[in-house]
Design an enzyme around this catalytic site. Structure first.
Site, PDB file in Angstrom:
ATOM      1  CD  GLU A 105      -3.101  -0.920   2.392  1.00 15.70           C
ATOM      2  OE1 GLU A 105      -4.108  -0.859   2.252  1.00 15.70           O
ATOM      3  OE2 GLU A 105      -2.396  -1.534   3.461  1.00 15.70           O
ATOM      4  CD  GLU A 125      -3.231  -6.364   3.691  1.00 15.57           C
ATOM      5  OE1 GLU A 125      -2.542  -5.189   3.772  1.00 15.57           O
ATOM      6  OE2 GLU A 125      -3.475  -7.003   2.881  1.00 15.57           O
TER       7      GLU A 125
END
Length: 699
Positions: A105, A125
């Protein structure tokens, strides 16, 4: 633990150094923001590079901060990412290896991305019950398109540098042995007036696809695979938001879902599983510096399904292995099975034809024990009979070189008695692989009374290149997993006796999240295996009641999938279980013969009786010291028995349910008509913890 700043001409290099995975904890986030400010204030700096140390760019956020004040302390990750993207000076992510989760990210917020050839990029995740919460679900679809982004986010699986370059995730592959390629790329950017920002891009669907059809199909597919886990479907929602909505609105939706998931029971259970797997490698009384033996050559005795899978595991790790069998025909069958398995993998695009041949070349075969003399470890994988295994170990004792590790793949037998067949019991231990051994991740490492510390340490270390999760166990009948499984199976058979059907029990268990129902598992493994174990149990434990209905099935020649009939019926060449009226008639006749009046049983009772039976026996195992910690037991069931990861394992689930309520439920089951009251007697540790409010590991 810091972020290093270095100016190389017109390029500022910010290097994240937070071993072992360069996690983006609060200190690292502050370091990155500080480095950006320093770079912005230095007029000589024209380009900023963010990179990591060694072969790690960043493993992402520090999940130990989740649900703590450090998670939201400023600057939180979203603020860091916004600062990177808003920089007036171009920022390059120099991805030097592993780049996962928050690390990716952060990279997506950079204006440019370059990567070394060995780089691996992903958003994993979902594996801890979350979705990317710092813009990953919004920027990745804008970088690579909705289809690939959805695949990466829902699966949590990474892609390599070549695939990332082809998809447009990175701008260039740079050499991994020098930083010069990064500096050269940075120099090309000096003087450019504008730089791309992914928030301004569009997230594209595949050519010709419309959003409604694409995301409806994705939800249906993901729902089938999720087995009750909620985060994969939330991932679909977030990627849809990236396609349909402006960036700022999609980011708000992503953040709201992340905060919902991070507080969820499922994510807490999956994070427990994450840490439990790492804790399993630590063994009390075995210091970190314990010396280990070199494993450069392996041998396997037995080339059936299990022996073949074990041999494949060594070959997959690049370790040459020689396999012993009693006949040339058995060796040829085993080798053919290995080839079929690898070729099936190649057909799915997961390996090349050349890799198939190179791995086959690592497997040799023999009919002579003497040919095993050069092996550093020998694993016995013959028929589950103590006398047979002892005979094998006497031969291994005769031919194996000094210092060779002798391991038995027994699933239930006494490793001490097997070790006693040799003159070197210190070199003997159990390595209980799970079928198919080339696929299943669990490896129960059974420490016998005389096993030397360095032998145990060597095999625990060996598990890593074999891509196994090793859990240490003491010696007992069935070790951790199968000792508990016996009680799970017994309860399923009691439930069948009392009125539930085969398919209702299996459906209730898969509804709970189990990978397969217990009767379907039996058919897959072969019902003759359980039959042989039960015949031994009847002699060893004459005071224990076992339902005999399973014996009736086997005695009719119904052995499961391999005979086309077991608890279910199977069409030729098919593995899909079909309800068989013959079993329904057999069960009805058995109930009548034994005087049992069937009653209606709800799914909740089925699940609680089966799962609490696991937890109760697990508490006994823990109290006896067979397992080191409750979380080790959870790892066994999560990696070897199909227990749903999002429930954390049988011990974690029992504690989450509430140990006092578990004890109360078991007392209720003991009072049912015809119940085996002794079965439901609480393990002392379980009862003590329920009464005192302590956790099972807080002894």
């Amino acid at each position: 633990m810091k972020v290093y700043f270095e100016r190389r001409g017109e390029v500022a290099v910010l290097q994240v150094d937070n071993p072992p995975v360069n996690g983006l904890n609060l200190a690292m986030r502050r370091g990155i923001v500080g480095g950006l400010q320093r770079s912005r204030n230095d007029p000589k700096v024209k380009v900023i590079v963010i990179t990591g140390t060694d072969r790690i760019y960043s493993g992402g956020a520090d999940i130990r901060e989740f649900n703590t004040p450090a998670q939201t302390a400023e600057p939180h990750l979203l603020q860091v990412i916004d600062a990177v993207e808003a920089s007036s000076k171009p920022v390059i992510a120099a991805i030097n290896g592993v780049c996962m989760g928050g690390g990716l990210e952060l990279s997506l917020a950079c204006h440019y991305r370059v990567a070394t050839p060995n780089a691996s990029m992903g958003l994993p995740e979902v594996k801890i019950g979350l979705l990317p919460g710092a813009g990953g679900t919004q920027r990745l679809p804008r970088a690579v398109g909705a289809e690939l982004a959805l695949q990466m986010i829902v699966s949590g699986e990474p892609i390599g540098a070549e695939a990332a370059l082809k998809a447009g995730l990175i701008d260039r592959i740079v050499p991994g042995d020098s930083f010069q390629g990064v500096l050269d790329f940075a120099q090309e950017l000096v003087g450019r007036r504008t730089h791309p920002r992914l928030r301004a891009a569009r997230a594209l669907l595949p050519r010709g696809a419309d959003a409604e059809t694409f995301f409806n199909a994705a939800r249906a597919r993901v729902a089938r695979q999720a087995r009750g886990q909620i985060s994969p479907l939330k991932c679909v929602d977030a990627v849809e938001a990236a396609v349909r909505l402006p960036f700022e609105e999609g980011t708000r939706i992503e953040r709201a879902m992340f905060l919902e998931l991070v507080a969820s029971d499922q994510s807490k259970a999956l994070r427990h599983a994450f840490f439990a797997e790492r804790a399993a490698a630590r063994i009390a009384g075995l210091p970190e510096g314990t010396p280990t033996r070199r494993i450069e050559r392996a041998a396997v005795v037995g080339f059936g399904t299990m022996g073949g899978g074990i041999a494949m595991s060594f070959a997959n790790a690049g370790i040459p292995v020689i396999v012993l069998e009693s006949s040339l025909e058995a060796l040829e069958r085993g080798m053919a099975l290995c080839r079929r398995n690898w070729e099936a993998t190649a057909a799915k695009g997961r390996m090349t034809a050349q890799q198939v041949e190179s791995r086959l070349a690592l497997i040799r075969w023999t009919l002579r024990y003497e040919d095993l003399a050069s092996a550093d470890i020998v694993i016995e994988a013959v028929f589950e009979d103590l006398a047979v295994k002892q005979k094998v170990f006497r031969e291994l004792d005769r031919v194996a070189k000094p210092g060779a590790i002798l391991a038995t793949n027994t699933s239930t037998l006494d490793v001490n008695r097997i070790a006693a067949a040799t003159r070197r019991p210190a070199d003997v231990l159990g390595t209980h692989f799970f079928s198919p051994a080339n696929v299943m991740r669990l490896l129960e490492v059974v420490r016998a009374d005389a096993t030397a510390p360095e032998v145990l340490a060597t095999v625990m270390k060996l598990a890593r290149p074999l891509k196994k999760v090793a859990v240490a166990s003491g010696v007992c009948d069935g070790f951790i997993g199968n000792r508990m499984l016996e009680h799970y199976v017994r309860q399923s058979l009691f439930l069948l006796e009392e009125g539930a059907s085969v398919q209702q029990i299996d459906k209730a268990l898969t509804g709970f999240g189990m990978a397969m129902g217990i009767f379907a598992v039996g058919d897959l493994a072969g019902l003759d295996i359980g039959y042989a174990i039960r015949q031994r149990r009847y002699k060893e434990k004459p005071d224990v009641r076992y339902p005999r209905i399973a014996d009736r099935v086997v005695e009719l020649g119904r052995l499961g999938q391999k005979t086309g009939k077991g608890w279910y019926r199977y069409e030729a060449g098919e593995r899909t279980p079909q309800v068989d009226p013959e079993i329904e008639q057999l069960v009805a006749a058995y109930r009548q013969e034994t005087g049992i009046t069937p009653r209606a049983i709800v799914d909740e009772e089925i699940v609680q009786r089966c799962v609490f039976a696991l937890a109760n026996e697990g508490a006994r195992i823990l109290q006896e010291g067979i397992a080191q910690r409750a979380s080790d037991i959870d790892v066994v069931y999560l990696t070897g028995y199909g227990f749903p990861a999002w429930r954390g394992g049988p011990m974690y689930h029992a504690e989450s349910f509430g140990l006092p309520k578990v004890v109360e439920a078991m007392q209720r089951f003991a009072a049912l008509p015809g119940a085996d009251a002794a079965f439901w007697q609480s393990a002392p540790l379980l009862a003590q913890c329920a009464a005192s409010g302590r956790r099972l590991d807080a002894r």
